[in-house]
Design a protein around this motif. Structure first.
Motif, PDB file in Angstrom:
ATOM      1  N   UNK A   1     -19.359  11.192 -28.770  1.00 17.72           N
ATOM      2  CA  UNK A   1     -19.992  12.506 -29.263  1.00 17.72           C
ATOM      3  C   UNK A   1     -21.045  13.240 -28.419  1.00 17.72           C
ATOM      4  N   UNK A   2     -21.437  14.243 -29.205  1.00 16.63           N
ATOM      5  CA  UNK A   2     -22.285  15.093 -28.487  1.00 16.63           C
ATOM      6  C   UNK A   2     -23.807  14.401 -28.479  1.00 16.63           C
ATOM      7  N   UNK A   3     -24.864  15.350 -27.760  1.00 17.03           N
ATOM      8  CA  UNK A   3     -25.976  14.662 -27.274  1.00 17.03           C
ATOM      9  C   UNK A   3     -27.168  15.669 -27.993  1.00 17.03           C
ATOM     10  N   UNK A   4     -27.769  14.981 -28.802  1.00 16.53           N
ATOM     11  CA  UNK A   4     -28.908  15.580 -29.455  1.00 16.53           C
ATOM     12  C   UNK A   4     -29.805  14.489 -30.143  1.00 16.53           C
ATOM     13  N   UNK A   5     -30.838  14.716 -30.969  1.00 17.25           N
ATOM     14  CA  UNK A   5     -31.810  13.944 -31.667  1.00 17.25           C
ATOM     15  C   UNK A   5     -32.130  14.404 -32.906  1.00 17.25           C
ATOM     16  N   UNK A   6     -33.038  13.689 -33.760  1.00 17.05           N
ATOM     17  CA  UNK A   6     -33.251  14.371 -35.122  1.00 17.05           C
ATOM     18  C   UNK A   6     -34.005  15.535 -34.807  1.00 17.05           C
ATOM     19  N   UNK A   7     -34.683  15.883 -33.675  1.00 16.31           N
ATOM     20  CA  UNK A   7     -35.608  17.054 -33.082  1.00 16.31           C
ATOM     21  C   UNK A   7     -34.389  18.243 -33.240  1.00 16.31           C
ATOM     22  N   UNK A   8     -33.140  17.927 -32.806  1.00 19.08           N
ATOM     23  CA  UNK A   8     -32.163  19.004 -32.666  1.00 19.08           C
ATOM     24  C   UNK A   8     -31.123  18.622 -31.730  1.00 19.08           C
ATOM     25  N   UNK A   9     -30.076  19.660 -31.421  1.00 19.58           N
ATOM     26  CA  UNK A   9     -29.182  19.264 -30.399  1.00 19.58           C
ATOM     27  C   UNK A   9     -29.452  19.853 -28.926  1.00 19.58           C
ATOM     28  N   UNK A  10     -28.726  19.333 -28.020  1.00 20.26           N
ATOM     29  CA  UNK A  10     -29.047  19.696 -26.758  1.00 20.26           C
ATOM     30  C   UNK A  10     -27.617  20.172 -26.004  1.00 20.26           C
ATOM     31  N   UNK A  11     -26.666  19.323 -26.220  1.00 17.91           N
ATOM     32  CA  UNK A  11     -25.401  19.621 -25.496  1.00 17.91           C
ATOM     33  C   UNK A  11     -24.067  19.078 -26.271  1.00 17.91           C
ATOM     34  N   UNK A  12     -22.862  19.924 -25.586  1.00 16.01           N
ATOM     35  CA  UNK A  12     -21.678  19.295 -26.393  1.00 16.01           C
ATOM     36  C   UNK A  12     -21.141  18.546 -25.223  1.00 16.01           C
TER      37      UNK A  12
ATOM     38  N   UNK B   1     -40.428   9.392 -38.422  1.00 14.10           N
ATOM     39  CA  UNK B   1     -41.311  10.508 -37.974  1.00 14.10           C
ATOM     40  C   UNK B   1     -40.736  11.460 -38.949  1.00 14.10           C
ATOM     41  N   UNK B   2     -41.704  12.505 -39.499  1.00 14.20           N
ATOM     42  CA  UNK B   2     -41.222  13.625 -40.217  1.00 14.20           C
ATOM     43  C   UNK B   2     -41.125  15.076 -39.146  1.00 14.20           C
ATOM     44  N   UNK B   3     -39.976  15.626 -39.410  1.00 13.29           N
ATOM     45  CA  UNK B   3     -39.563  16.678 -38.355  1.00 13.29           C
ATOM     46  C   UNK B   3     -38.979  17.667 -39.354  1.00 13.29           C
ATOM     47  N   UNK B   4     -39.193  19.030 -39.065  1.00 16.43           N
ATOM     48  CA  UNK B   4     -38.908  20.216 -39.915  1.00 16.43           C
ATOM     49  C   UNK B   4     -37.317  20.487 -39.807  1.00 16.43           C
ATOM     50  N   UNK B   5     -36.624  20.752 -40.724  1.00 18.51           N
ATOM     51  CA  UNK B   5     -35.261  21.130 -40.822  1.00 18.51           C
ATOM     52  C   UNK B   5     -34.995  22.291 -41.448  1.00 18.51           C
ATOM     53  N   UNK B   6     -34.155  23.264 -40.793  1.00 18.53           N
ATOM     54  CA  UNK B   6     -33.918  24.470 -41.671  1.00 18.53           C
ATOM     55  C   UNK B   6     -32.325  24.883 -41.385  1.00 18.53           C
ATOM     56  N   UNK B   7     -31.926  26.343 -41.849  1.00 20.18           N
ATOM     57  CA  UNK B   7     -30.662  26.703 -41.686  1.00 20.18           C
ATOM     58  C   UNK B   7     -30.341  27.131 -40.449  1.00 20.18           C
ATOM     59  N   UNK B   8     -31.235  27.233 -39.380  1.00 19.26           N
ATOM     60  CA  UNK B   8     -31.008  27.603 -38.056  1.00 19.26           C
ATOM     61  C   UNK B   8     -30.600  26.321 -37.393  1.00 19.26           C
ATOM     62  N   UNK B   9     -31.180  24.989 -37.618  1.00 19.19           N
ATOM     63  CA  UNK B   9     -30.846  23.910 -37.098  1.00 19.19           C
ATOM     64  C   UNK B   9     -29.301  23.565 -37.619  1.00 19.19           C
ATOM     65  N   UNK B  10     -28.932  23.678 -38.838  1.00 17.74           N
ATOM     66  CA  UNK B  10     -27.914  23.632 -39.346  1.00 17.74           C
ATOM     67  C   UNK B  10     -26.743  24.237 -38.656  1.00 17.74           C
ATOM     68  N   UNK B  11     -27.078  25.388 -38.404  1.00 21.17           N
ATOM     69  CA  UNK B  11     -26.061  26.331 -37.756  1.00 21.17           C
ATOM     70  C   UNK B  11     -25.696  25.892 -36.138  1.00 21.17           C
ATOM     71  N   UNK B  12     -26.944  25.261 -35.653  1.00 18.23           N
ATOM     72  CA  UNK B  12     -27.006  24.750 -34.255  1.00 18.23           C
ATOM     73  C   UNK B  12     -25.961  23.559 -34.171  1.00 18.23           C
ATOM     74  N   UNK B  13     -26.279  22.707 -35.423  1.00 16.56           N
ATOM     75  CA  UNK B  13     -25.133  21.499 -35.316  1.00 16.56           C
ATOM     76  C   UNK B  13     -23.816  21.898 -35.540  1.00 16.56           C
TER      77      UNK B  13
END
Length: 576
Positions: A326-337, A108-120
């Motif tokens: 390791x932490x919990x997330x998906x390609x859509x973004x992160x959820x928890x540590x 699937x295509x999903x948008x990625x930007x600097x905000x998601x990088x900082x979340x990571x």
């Protein structure tokens, strides 16, 4: 490779910041939603919904519908095709992340930007701080089985790659992880090599060369770590030869990798002899990791959900070295540590960071009063301990009230933010009529039956499943790849055990009246599941993002063809 000293992360400060944002998670959630909507309120998608500048949770829920990827796909496709207007976000999206594709058969295509990088990076910093407090590492290196697929370009010229590829290629990411002592023992050319097999071989070689400096072993998923050490079993003598002679194997043909490895690999007769002696002295490779890397503190990677079946083999390799999930997330973004690193992977929980997105939860299970209408979602701080929920995500990259498809169980609270346990993917169901068996149910059934193999000193390598409706009645089909040669009697009993171990009431009652046919066990030839891996690599997936598809959907024809064409033996249950 960069060897200069870099400032280390202040773990006390990171933990202090985490404690602060989780003490009043409800307030932080309201502020986070407001920030997302103020930043992106002018986006076409939100404008069309009539939000008109409202940023409060009540208006957001009233005006913005809950969606899946299918509803957002036309908007994301426009962005990928070059539409630089404010489609989903105010600022243009410049990078597309590709999901692994193992669930539906295509990425699937999903948008990625600097905000998601900082979340990571915030997630990584948080879990590192708690991890390093419990398992301190000293200056050294890590054996990171990182693999990057090629970044491609969309029709509109946007960079597109797997989520891990987008991370590994980011200078921001590289600088940040060095402060967390994620100093990879391999040169970048190995990570970004053109061939996975050559990269894996060189990762192993680089780790051995600096074996006493290795502080921990990591890959995104447990599957990749198991695959790495299964490969080591096959090539260890060749690796020893390379170290002894200072000459890289002819199996590595990528010019950039060969050139980078020439700077790393020097003749070392004593080291080669030592490694050969240690490998020769092992019993069935038990404790391989600490034997090779005497100062390793832990093995680290995502080990929950579909990765749990690999834990037995990983523990075999790790010996007494702890496994940390390791932490919990998906390609859509992160959820928890993971802020409780001492918990076993099977018990791992993840504390939601309330400032990286806005989270809602759809109640599931017996607590739902009306089975005919889906219950209203509740907020992050309204979830109840012991209950299961499906997660809805709103993030900084243009996903609004997006159904992640993950089912989680609330295990407790850290201050006022919930600690979640991943349970299963809601879309991965085996169902024929009134039966509903999840990925977790399948896993438990397989674990029960695999004990019969273990009693015979045999090993289940991997597994998958389908619902076969070509017969009347339809029935479940389980595919197994086995290391060793079990008897016909053992395999028949495994088949019966699989059938008996699905405990869903709808399944049992349907089997008893033959509304569901006898379960079928299909044993596939060795290497079949590696062929599935290679198929996804051919689609552009990265090894570090690969997950074996556990329930194969009707559109996933290629994977089904790979499995079906490699069946060696078939058994039908007579358990009912």
């Amino acid at each position: 490779m960069l060897e200069k000293k870099m400032e280390k992360i202040n773990i006390d400060k990171v933990i202090e910041e985490f404690e602060a944002i989780t003490k009043d998670a409800e307030r932080v959630q309201i502020e986070t939603l407001k920030k997302i909507l103020e930043e992106n309120g002018c986006a076409e998608y939100l404008q069309n919904l009539g939000l008109n500048g409202r940023t409060d949770p009540e208006s957001f829920r009233d005006y913005v519908p809950i969606v899946t990827h299918k509803e957002l796909e036309p908007y994301i496709q426009r962005i990928a095709d070059g539409d630089s207007s404010s489609v989903l976000t105010r600022k243009p999206i410049t990078t597309i992340s590709l999901s692994s594709g193992t669930t539906q058969g295509k990425p699937k295509y999903l948008p990625f930007n600097d905000d998601l990088m900082e979340n990571t990076l915030q997630i990584y910093r948080t879990s590192f701080a708690f991890r390093n407090r419990e398992f301190p590492t000293v200056d050294g290196k890590a054996l990171l089985f990182n693999f990057s697929s090629k970044q491609s370009r969309t029709k509109g010229g946007l960079a597109a790659g797997t989520a891990t590829t987008n991370l590994f290629r980011s200078s921001c990411y590289k600088n940040a992880v060095r402060t967390m002592q994620f100093i990879c023992c391999s040169p970048d050319e190995v990570i970004f090599g053109s061939d996975f097999h050559q990269s894996l071989y060189c990762h192993l070689l680089c780790g051995l060369i600096v074996r006493e400096e290795i502080q921990f072993v990591f890959s995104t998923f447990a599957h990749s770590i198991v695959l790495a050490f299964r490969t080591f079993e096959q090539v260890w003598e060749e690796l020893c030869d390379n170290i002894r002679d200072g000459m890289l194997s002819s199996r590595v043909t990528d010019p950039s990798i060969r050139n980078a490895m020439s700077q790393v690999l020097k003749p070392n007769f004593e080291l080669a002899q030592l490694i050969h002696k240690k490998c020769s002295g092992l019993s069935n490779w038990y404790g391989l990791i600490p034997e090779l890397f005497p100062n390793v503190k832990y093995v680290y990677g995502i080990m929950t959900g579909s990765m749990e079946p690999y834990l037995k083999k990983l523990r075999h390799y790790a010996g007494d070295i702890p496994l940390l999930s390791a932490d919990y997330g998906a390609t859509e973004g992160w959820i928890g540590a993971n802020v409780n690193p001492k918990l076993s992977p099977e018990s791992a929980t993840f504390a939601v960071l309330p400032n990286i997105g806005y989270f809602e939860f759809i109640p599931l299970g017996d607590n739902v009063e009306n089975i005919y209408t889906e219950p209203k979602p509740v907020g992050l701080t309204e979830v109840k301990i012991g209950e299961e929920y499906e997660i809805i995500v709103t993030n900084f990259a243009g996903l609004y009230r997006y159904r992640l498809g993950d089912v989680v169980k609330v295990m407790g609270y850290h201050n006022s933010t919930p600690e979640l346990k991943f349970v299963y993917r809601r879309s991965l169901l085996l169902t024929i009529n009134i039966d509903k068996n999840t990925e977790k149910d399948l896993q438990l059934s397989v674990e029960e039956a695999a004990r019969l193999l273990a009693e015979e000193k045999l090993e289940l390598v991997d597994f998958s499943s389908i619902v076969d409706l070509s017969t009347d009645p339809g029935h479940y089909v389980i595919f197994w790849e086995i290391n060793g040669e079990p008897t016909e009697e053992v395999l028949q009993e495994c088949c019966n055990c699989l059938d008996r171990s699905f405990l869903d009431a709808g399944y049992i009652s349907s089997r008893k009246i033959n509304a569901i046919g006898p379960l079928e066990l299909r044993v596939v030839r060795r290497g079949t599941f590696q062929k599935i891996l290679y198929h996804y690599l051919g689609l552009g997936a990265a090894v570090s993002q690969f997950k074996t598809p556990r329930c194969i959907g009707p559109t996933n024809n290629v994977v089904l063809q790979i499995l079906s064409s490699n069946v060696a033996k078939t058994y039908r249950s007579n358990a009912f």
